[in-house]
Write a protein that holds these residues in place. Sequence first.
Motif, PDB file in Angstrom:
ATOM      1  N   GLU A   6       0.985  -1.470  -0.167  1.00 21.44           N
ATOM      2  CA  GLU A   6       0.333   0.210  -0.125  1.00 21.44           C
ATOM      3  C   GLU A   6       1.184   0.974  -0.243  1.00 21.44           C
ATOM      4  O   GLU A   6       2.348   1.702   0.470  1.00 21.44           O
ATOM      5  CB  GLU A   6      -0.688   0.413   1.245  1.00 21.44           C
ATOM      6  CG  GLU A   6      -1.644  -1.545   1.164  1.00 21.44           C
ATOM      7  CD  GLU A   6      -1.531  -2.172   2.382  1.00 21.44           C
ATOM      8  OE1 GLU A   6      -2.473  -3.220   3.319  1.00 21.44           O
ATOM      9  OE2 GLU A   6      -0.053  -2.185   2.930  1.00 21.44           O
ATOM     10  N   CYS A  22      -3.364   0.116  -4.020  1.00 23.96           N
ATOM     11  CA  CYS A  22      -2.900  -1.063  -3.724  1.00 23.96           C
ATOM     12  C   CYS A  22      -1.577  -1.531  -5.190  1.00 23.96           C
ATOM     13  O   CYS A  22      -2.438  -1.971  -5.621  1.00 23.96           O
ATOM     14  CB  CYS A  22      -3.574  -1.970  -3.072  1.00 23.96           C
ATOM     15  SG  CYS A  22      -3.417  -3.563  -2.493  1.00 23.96           S
ATOM     16  N   TRP A  36     -10.242  -3.061   0.654  1.00 26.35           N
ATOM     17  CA  TRP A  36      -9.661  -2.272   1.576  1.00 26.35           C
ATOM     18  C   TRP A  36      -9.966  -2.424   3.456  1.00 26.35           C
ATOM     19  O   TRP A  36     -11.438  -2.095   3.117  1.00 26.35           O
ATOM     20  CB  TRP A  36      -9.918  -0.688   1.297  1.00 26.35           C
ATOM     21  CG  TRP A  36      -8.598  -0.396   0.134  1.00 26.35           C
ATOM     22  CD1 TRP A  36      -9.692  -0.327  -1.559  1.00 26.35           C
ATOM     23  CD2 TRP A  36      -7.546   0.021   0.174  1.00 26.35           C
ATOM     24  NE1 TRP A  36      -7.693  -0.013  -1.743  1.00 26.35           N
ATOM     25  CE2 TRP A  36      -7.141  -0.424  -1.218  1.00 26.35           C
ATOM     26  CE3 TRP A  36      -6.446   0.164   1.253  1.00 26.35           C
ATOM     27  CZ2 TRP A  36      -5.654   0.353  -1.207  1.00 26.35           C
ATOM     28  CZ3 TRP A  36      -5.567   0.789   0.890  1.00 26.35           C
ATOM     29  CH2 TRP A  36      -4.918   0.829  -0.355  1.00 26.35           C
ATOM     30  N   CYS A  96      -4.896  -3.368   2.736  1.00 30.48           N
ATOM     31  CA  CYS A  96      -5.581  -3.700   0.843  1.00 30.48           C
ATOM     32  C   CYS A  96      -5.253  -5.243   1.558  1.00 30.48           C
ATOM     33  O   CYS A  96      -4.564  -5.593   2.201  1.00 30.48           O
ATOM     34  CB  CYS A  96      -4.302  -3.402   0.360  1.00 30.48           C
ATOM     35  SG  CYS A  96      -4.867  -4.453  -1.612  1.00 30.48           S
ATOM     36  N   GLY A 110      -1.655  -6.299   2.933  1.00 27.14           N
ATOM     37  CA  GLY A 110      -0.593  -5.595   2.431  1.00 27.14           C
ATOM     38  C   GLY A 110      -0.690  -4.990   4.229  1.00 27.14           C
ATOM     39  O   GLY A 110      -0.621  -5.516   5.412  1.00 27.14           O
TER      40      GLY A 110
END
Length: 119
Positions: A6, A22, A36, A96, A110
């Motif tokens: 991200e 992302c 998200w 993400c 992420g």
Amino acid sequence: QVQLVESGGGSVQSGGSLRLSCAASGRTFSGYIVGWFRQAPEKEREFVASINWNSGNPTYADSVKGRFTISKDNAKNTVYLQMNSLKPEDTAVYYCAAKAVYAARYNYWGQGTQVTVSS
């Protein structure tokens, strides 16, 4: 294996805008749903928005409808979250995540990016 990175977080005043990105490495997002999520201090992680990569169909949490827009760039294998009319209550770490369309849970995440909205 999918690795998600991200970027785009930061600090903004109430009413401002930010765009989160992302990017995926390791494979394309084809066949995946990319979402998200966000987590504010001392709160549970919550869903913000998602997009079906193949169909482009988006889904939003009620709290962000009309303010946030999720989109994708096929060439860059990247998903974006455009956040407008930001409010202090949007302050959180934004993550993400990705899952195969048939999967029950998101299994790729992420590292997160901080979004801070001041009043």
